[in-house]
Scaffold this active site. Sequence first.
Site, PDB file in Angstrom:
ATOM      1  N   LYS A  23       0.837  -1.187   0.000  1.00 40.59           N
ATOM      2  CA  LYS A  23       0.000   0.000   0.000  1.00 40.59           C
ATOM      3  C   LYS A  23       0.877   1.244   0.000  1.00 40.59           C
ATOM      4  CE  LYS A  23      -4.395   1.205   2.190  1.00 40.59           C
ATOM      5  NZ  LYS A  23      -5.305   0.878   3.305  1.00 40.59           N
ATOM      6  N   GLU A  82     -19.273  -5.695  10.064  1.00 37.24           N
ATOM      7  CA  GLU A  82     -20.149  -4.922  10.943  1.00 37.24           C
ATOM      8  C   GLU A  82     -21.173  -5.794  11.657  1.00 37.24           C
ATOM      9  OE1 GLU A  82     -18.368  -2.175   7.984  1.00 37.24           O
ATOM     10  OE2 GLU A  82     -19.450  -4.086   7.802  1.00 37.24           O
ATOM     11  N   ARG A 109     -25.627  -2.235   7.424  1.00 39.83           N
ATOM     12  CA  ARG A 109     -25.301  -3.624   7.158  1.00 39.83           C
ATOM     13  C   ARG A 109     -25.612  -4.524   8.355  1.00 39.83           C
ATOM     14  NH1 ARG A 109     -19.528  -3.908   4.309  1.00 39.83           N
ATOM     15  NH2 ARG A 109     -20.674  -5.181   2.834  1.00 39.83           N
TER      16      ARG A 109
END
Length: 614
Positions: A252, A336, A364
């Site tokens: 990254k 979640e 969610r």
Amino acid sequence: MGLLEEIHRPEDVRSLGSSQLPELAADIREFLVAAVSKTGGHIGPNLGVVELTLALHRVFESPRDLLLFDTGHQAYVHKLLTGRRAGFDRLRQRGGTSGYPSQAESEHDVIENSHASTALSYADGLAKARQLLGDDGRVVAVVGDGAMTGGMSWEALNNIAAGEDRPVVIVLNDNGRSYSPTIGGFASHLAALRPGADAGETAATAPQTLFENLGLAYIGPVDGHDLTALEETLKTARSLERPVVVHCVTKKGQGFAPAENHAEDCFHGPGAFDPVTGESKASATSWTEVFGSELVKIGAERSDVVALTAAMLHPTGLAEFAEAHPDRVFDVGIAEQHAVTSAAGLALGGLHPVVAVYATFLNRAFDQVLMDVALHRLPVTFALDRSGVTGSDGPSHNGMWDLSMLQLVPGLRIAAPRDGARLRELLREAVDVSDAPTAIRYPKGPVAADLDAVGKCGAMDVLSRHRGLGNTGYDAEDVLLIGVGSMAGVCVEAGRLIAAQGLGVTVVDPRWVKPLDSAIADLARQHRLVVVVEDNGRVGAVGDAVVRLLRDADIDMPVRTFGVPQEFLEHASRSEILADIGLNAQSLARTITPLVQRSSAADRDDDRSMPLHV
């Protein structure tokens, strides 16, 4: 920009010689750093997939082959290679390129995929559709290792693996991070595959993998920054007539030292920054920072308070709490639903969990809030960051559903602070509740200046009072303005503008918007019109709750509700969107003033109309 100027479509990438690709990759990185430093955006994830995206577009033929990105914030390079370079000068701003894939922008964007862990389910359905329709184009899903911590990814893999004759190419972009380092057993499994692996290593020589145990082909790990190895590996994957996982190891922030070396991953999705040093240009204190600092203080006072995050420790403001109380923070990955039910378990075990999550992502986990937390009357506090209009991240990130969704949950209490002082107060009140779940919602961006009350009405704060010019001291005032959360300050300014027309206005902040204070009914009786302003979808939210409260109290009172229209709002700044939908002081005053005048005239004529609920 060099070679990048010559790239307008994927065919242009495929026409380049292999020796030209490193130059193009360097051009892309230079362009991205320069562009994103001005607008903010997801710079780290995109710097990490430059070579991978180039290889994808050289091996596969978009849009005939479908490229899905999970999550879509790693699609900037894809956008550049599909002719959208010009829009990057206004990235995530009105009129510019969206921060996520967008069907409206390009035929090369299949899905608007900004909620993680969904691409594999899309891929499963698309592959089944293509098989039934006799289309031999490939379906390719680029999935980060962080997205693989979400349950939907594994539900989808279970189905994809069952389709042995249905080719799906799963490109696992393994950079060891989501926002923060990826956690859990799957992350450990991937880490065990990386050491000593040669670029292009095949399933025949790699250690046995979890994917192979599911019945999927596996190729890798391959160096995600080695273009030659990537192309060869992806060609092999394309040739297989079965589902295959291509394991690519990337870094990254590759190629931009500040992003590569920042341990806290502040370059996942920063605001504007210096393109040389990487230093942030932000200066104002954010709502998130106020929440985070107050939770640290609460944690020092109460050992039973713990915190949970769904792979967003820093974005939700929990990093300081984690530093102070490392054994009391639980990062569950991009999951979640699991986060909420795990919090329920913590509460059943005698603790008070605080689940910090973006408001849009709580959607969610509604079933878990309802059936796992509320049904058991458990003391779990939901800290809903980025509530209301968020703007630049586009339609999927506006937190405009939580006030409507949570109104349905029995026993749950909702607080909406108007400023930093109230955020601190209400957070403390929320974690003091021991017999029910609570939620506290606050917006994105700089925290509002503290706005002190001028009085109280029940538990509500009275923020301003203006007596109408025609009021002799015995008459009802003209309008009661109820400002919810961040809209309270807007209502104070709107009230001042309305009062300048000689009308009587009272502005209140309920603080707790579920359940509503019964004092609203008493206050409504002293006015001719009630107006509710909230930074949430209008259907089923606080405005509707006020109407029900007045109806149940047998008060025949005109009520007007202002909120976010029930539509998906395109990306722009928060202030631009609020102005567009009439949630600024000037627009509210222009709309409310004639309503008040009409209501006052009707009252004087003793010809009260039916309640106005628009």
